[in-house]
Design a protein around this motif. Structure first.
Motif, PDB file in Angstrom:
ATOM      1  N   ALA B  26       0.848  -1.200   0.000  1.00  0.00           N
ATOM      2  CA  ALA B  26       0.000   0.000   0.000  1.00  0.00           C
ATOM      3  C   ALA B  26       0.881   1.246   0.000  1.00  0.00           C
ATOM      4  N   SER B  27       1.927   1.196   0.812  1.00  0.00           N
ATOM      5  CA  SER B  27       2.841   2.340   0.900  1.00  0.00           C
ATOM      6  C   SER B  27       3.568   2.551  -0.429  1.00  0.00           C
ATOM      7  N   SER B  28       3.960   1.441  -1.057  1.00  0.00           N
ATOM      8  CA  SER B  28       4.687   1.518  -2.331  1.00  0.00           C
ATOM      9  C   SER B  28       3.786   2.067  -3.441  1.00  0.00           C
ATOM     10  N   SER B  29       2.502   1.620  -3.461  1.00  0.00           N
ATOM     11  CA  SER B  29       1.621   2.138  -4.526  1.00  0.00           C
ATOM     12  C   SER B  29       1.307   3.615  -4.328  1.00  0.00           C
ATOM     13  N   ARG B  30       1.366   4.076  -3.050  1.00  0.00           N
ATOM     14  CA  ARG B  30       1.128   5.514  -2.820  1.00  0.00           C
ATOM     15  C   ARG B  30       2.424   6.310  -2.978  1.00  0.00           C
ATOM     16  N   GLN B  31       3.534   5.568  -3.261  1.00  0.00           N
ATOM     17  CA  GLN B  31       4.873   6.148  -3.426  1.00  0.00           C
ATOM     18  C   GLN B  31       5.315   6.894  -2.170  1.00  0.00           C
ATOM     19  N   ASP B  32       5.020   6.276  -0.991  1.00  0.00           N
ATOM     20  CA  ASP B  32       5.492   6.833   0.283  1.00  0.00           C
ATOM     21  C   ASP B  32       6.979   6.540   0.443  1.00  0.00           C
ATOM     22  N   SER B  33       7.611   7.284   1.331  1.00  0.00           N
ATOM     23  CA  SER B  33       9.055   7.094   1.503  1.00  0.00           C
ATOM     24  C   SER B  33       9.368   5.824   2.296  1.00  0.00           C
ATOM     25  N   GLY B  34       8.411   5.335   3.111  1.00  0.00           N
ATOM     26  CA  GLY B  34       8.667   4.162   3.952  1.00  0.00           C
ATOM     27  C   GLY B  34       9.083   2.948   3.140  1.00  0.00           C
ATOM     28  N   ALA B  35       8.318   2.653   2.077  1.00  0.00           N
ATOM     29  CA  ALA B  35       8.629   1.484   1.243  1.00  0.00           C
ATOM     30  C   ALA B  35       9.971   1.671   0.550  1.00  0.00           C
ATOM     31  N   ALA B  36      10.259   2.907   0.118  1.00  0.00           N
ATOM     32  CA  ALA B  36      11.527   3.166  -0.575  1.00  0.00           C
ATOM     33  C   ALA B  36      12.714   2.964   0.360  1.00  0.00           C
ATOM     34  N   VAL B  37      12.524   3.337   1.642  1.00  0.00           N
ATOM     35  CA  VAL B  37      13.619   3.162   2.618  1.00  0.00           C
ATOM     36  C   VAL B  37      13.906   1.675   2.794  1.00  0.00           C
ATOM     37  N   LEU B  38      12.846   0.874   2.946  1.00  0.00           N
ATOM     38  CA  LEU B  38      13.045  -0.566   3.125  1.00  0.00           C
ATOM     39  C   LEU B  38      13.650  -1.180   1.851  1.00  0.00           C
ATOM     40  N   GLU B  39      13.190  -0.714   0.714  1.00  0.00           N
ATOM     41  CA  GLU B  39      13.708  -1.218  -0.560  1.00  0.00           C
ATOM     42  C   GLU B  39      15.215  -0.941  -0.643  1.00  0.00           C
ATOM     43  N   ARG B  40      15.601   0.268  -0.232  1.00  0.00           N
ATOM     44  CA  ARG B  40      17.026   0.615  -0.233  1.00  0.00           C
ATOM     45  C   ARG B  40      17.786  -0.264   0.748  1.00  0.00           C
ATOM     46  N   GLY B  41      17.149  -0.528   1.903  1.00  0.00           N
ATOM     47  CA  GLY B  41      17.786  -1.358   2.926  1.00  0.00           C
ATOM     48  C   GLY B  41      18.042  -2.771   2.409  1.00  0.00           C
ATOM     49  N   VAL B  42      17.015  -3.367   1.777  1.00  0.00           N
ATOM     50  CA  VAL B  42      17.139  -4.734   1.251  1.00  0.00           C
ATOM     51  C   VAL B  42      18.201  -4.769   0.152  1.00  0.00           C
ATOM     52  N   ARG B 160      12.652   4.990 -18.104  1.00  0.00           N
ATOM     53  CA  ARG B 160      12.619   6.034 -17.086  1.00  0.00           C
ATOM     54  C   ARG B 160      13.082   5.429 -15.763  1.00  0.00           C
ATOM     55  N   VAL B 161      13.844   6.191 -14.995  1.00  0.00           N
ATOM     56  CA  VAL B 161      14.314   5.711 -13.684  1.00  0.00           C
ATOM     57  C   VAL B 161      13.104   5.664 -12.747  1.00  0.00           C
ATOM     58  N   VAL B 162      12.901   4.504 -12.095  1.00  0.00           N
ATOM     59  CA  VAL B 162      11.776   4.421 -11.159  1.00  0.00           C
ATOM     60  C   VAL B 162      12.248   4.312  -9.710  1.00  0.00           C
ATOM     61  N   PHE B 163      13.515   3.936  -9.522  1.00  0.00           N
ATOM     62  CA  PHE B 163      14.046   3.816  -8.164  1.00  0.00           C
ATOM     63  C   PHE B 163      15.552   4.047  -8.220  1.00  0.00           C
ATOM     64  N   ALA B 164      16.063   4.832  -7.276  1.00  0.00           N
ATOM     65  CA  ALA B 164      17.511   5.062  -7.252  1.00  0.00           C
ATOM     66  C   ALA B 164      18.048   4.858  -5.846  1.00  0.00           C
ATOM     67  N   ASP B 165      19.071   4.044  -5.747  1.00  0.00           N
ATOM     68  CA  ASP B 165      19.791   3.851  -4.495  1.00  0.00           C
ATOM     69  C   ASP B 165      21.079   4.655  -4.626  1.00  0.00           C
ATOM     70  N   ARG B 166      22.003   4.529  -3.641  1.00  0.00           N
ATOM     71  CA  ARG B 166      23.252   5.291  -3.719  1.00  0.00           C
ATOM     72  C   ARG B 166      24.055   4.943  -4.976  1.00  0.00           C
ATOM     73  N   SER B 167      24.160   3.639  -5.266  1.00  0.00           N
ATOM     74  CA  SER B 167      25.073   3.247  -6.339  1.00  0.00           C
ATOM     75  C   SER B 167      24.416   2.475  -7.472  1.00  0.00           C
ATOM     76  N   PHE B 168      23.093   2.345  -7.451  1.00  0.00           N
ATOM     77  CA  PHE B 168      22.434   1.699  -8.586  1.00  0.00           C
ATOM     78  C   PHE B 168      21.036   2.286  -8.750  1.00  0.00           C
ATOM     79  N   ALA B 169      20.440   2.018  -9.869  1.00  0.00           N
ATOM     80  CA  ALA B 169      19.079   2.500 -10.107  1.00  0.00           C
ATOM     81  C   ALA B 169      18.322   1.494 -10.960  1.00  0.00           C
ATOM     82  N   LYS B 170      16.999   1.480 -10.794  1.00  0.00           N
ATOM     83  CA  LYS B 170      16.158   0.595 -11.614  1.00  0.00           C
ATOM     84  C   LYS B 170      15.474   1.441 -12.678  1.00  0.00           C
TER      85      LYS B 170
END
Lengths: 166, 285
Positions: B26-42, B160-170
């Motif tokens: 739900a957080s990811s579909s609303r593009q909240d920062s919480g899901a992005a933080v966990l995604e970066r963590g994983v 188009r970039v949909v997700f960016a971490d420090r050293s990689f992007a999707k």
């Protein structure tokens, strides 16, 4: 030690997925390497092991290979790991046919759950390529059989060595 | 007694995990920062495995491509020598045309479009299935890559970039079913939205039936989506049909062979007008 081993197995599966994506990106649709450790832990260990491994494998898949909804494959693989572990506690799936069937069915059921969740989330669902899905199920089942055979041999040799040592 | 209580504990754990992941979705579909933080963590925790795989496959890949390249280089050498000679003659003509173009632009009072600032990246891994078409590239936020930046290659628009971490992007490719970019038919200027079909081809949607589109037309980015600058190739029209409703059914073959892409350019800022236009010497904005 068990946790470390599980993490290593997941890391190996992830590395194989990445390598496959580099050399044959189109082939990524024809096998689900990250499903293999989930099925293996569910069949050979317990529902809890399968579920936890599924959660980790699914989140890895979401983080590295998916662009739609984060957590979707974590959900699917957690559920599948638990179910296959539960069935594995009742029936003996830890033999060649059981492993193949489990791996293949997990892919098919996983896809159905994935489509259902995507529809619930109102996300775009791509065309369902039945041929690709069938090959994916069979290839994942075969990979699970081969990986289990390899792991059992390694384990068997370890036990023989341990017995010889004692 | 241990059996049922263990089962209950497993069920509780399952419920907790599934509920947690539903919240994540739900957080990811609303593009909240919480899901992005966990995604970066994983992604961050598993980066060593990906790095190791990349190192091994990179070595194998370079040996294999080295063999292929040697054979190809011999035959290409002869062909290129001829092309260089032809290109020298073309360059002289183009210099003349560029100078004339600059004069005319100044005459019209138009602003010269600058080449967009970009960063080169290598493709780490790719997924080209019917459900999902994406690349992972080896540049992230450290290099200025951010979500919603355009990714191109020499052949044209990539995604188009949909997700960016420090050293990689999707990167979500233009052929992904969830992707959409603004396109225009180069010949007739008929505009539409290019949407991935999931099978590797593209649809040019929302093109009115009265517009002039025929098979063989080239479709380029129009710049109207605010992500891609105008002028990048998207694909060539392969099928045009009059569908039910008010729009034409236009199918495209993408310009880029996504299976062969190894390097891409991430455009760090969107620009309007023609892409990669040469900066005008002494031009006033």
């Amino acid at each position: 030690m068990k946790l470390l081993r599980a993490l290593l197995v997941l890391a190996l599966a992830l590395a194989v997925e990445v390598a496959l994506g580099r050399f044959a990106p189109a082939a990524r649709g024809y096998v689900d390497v990250l499903m293999v450790p989930v099925a293996w832990y569910g069949i050979a260990r317990s529902a809890r092991a399968g579920m936890l491994c599924g959660c980790a494998a699914g989140l890895l898949q979401d983080a590295w290979f998916e662009t739609s909804v984060f957590g979707l494959h974590g959900f699917v693989k957690t559920l599948l790991g638990f179910v296959v572990g539960g069935i594995g506690g009742i029936f003996d799936l830890n033999q060649t046919f059981g492993r193949f069937g489990s791996g293949a069915l997990m892919v098919l059921v996983g896809r159905a759950v994935e489509i259902g969740l995507l529809r619930l989330l109102d996300a775009e669902v791509g065309p369902l390529d039945l041929g690709e899905l069938a090959v994916r199920a069979v290839a994942t089942g075969l990979l699970l059989v081969a990986a289990s055979h390899f792991l059992q041999r390694v384990r068997g040799e370890k036990q023989v060595r341990r017995r010889a040592g004692s | 007694m241990a059996g049922p209580s263990r089962f209950r504990l497993d069920l509780t754990l399952l419920a907790v995990l599934l509920f947690g992941q539903l919240l994540l979705m739900a957080s990811s579909s609303r593009q909240d920062s919480g899901a992005a933080v966990l995604e970066r963590g994983v992604a961050g925790a598993s980066r060593p495995a990906v790095g190791a795989s990349r190192a091994v496959t990179g070595g194998i890949g370079s040996v294999l491509s080295g063999w292929r390249e040697i054979g190809r280089a011999r035959s290409e050498n002869v062909r290129l020598a001829r092309e260089v000679e032809r290109a020298r003659q073309d360059l002289a003509r183009f210099r003349e045309a560029a100078a004339e173009n600059s004069r005319l632009r100044r005459l019209l009072g138009m602003r010269e479009d600058l080449a967009p600032r970009s960063v080169a990246a290598s493709v780490v891994t790719a997924k080209l299935t019917s459900q999902n078409r994406m690349f992972v590239i080896d540049r992230g936020m450290d290099a200025g890559v951010r979500p919603d930046q355009a990714v191109v290659t020499w052949g044209g628009a990539v995604g188009r970039v949909v997700f960016a971490d420090r050293s990689f992007a999707k990167v979500r490719l233009v052929t992904d079913p969830n992707s959409g970019i603004a396109g225009v038919v180069q010949r007739s200027r008929a505009a539409g939205m290019v949407i991935g079909r999931g099978d590797g081809s593209l649809d040019l949607s929302y093109v009115p039936k009265y517009e002039d589109v025929v098979a063989g037309d080239r479709v380029i980015t129009s710049g109207l989506d605010g992500v891609f600058p105008a002028g990048f190739d998207i694909g060539t029209v392969t099928v045009v049909r009059d569908a039910a409703g008010v729009s034409k059914d236009v199918r495209l073959e993408p310009e880029v062979d996504f299976r062969a892409v190894e390097e891409v350019l991430v455009l760090l800022e969107p620009t309007g007008g023609a892409a990669l236009a040469p900066p005008e010497e002494g031009a006033k904005p």
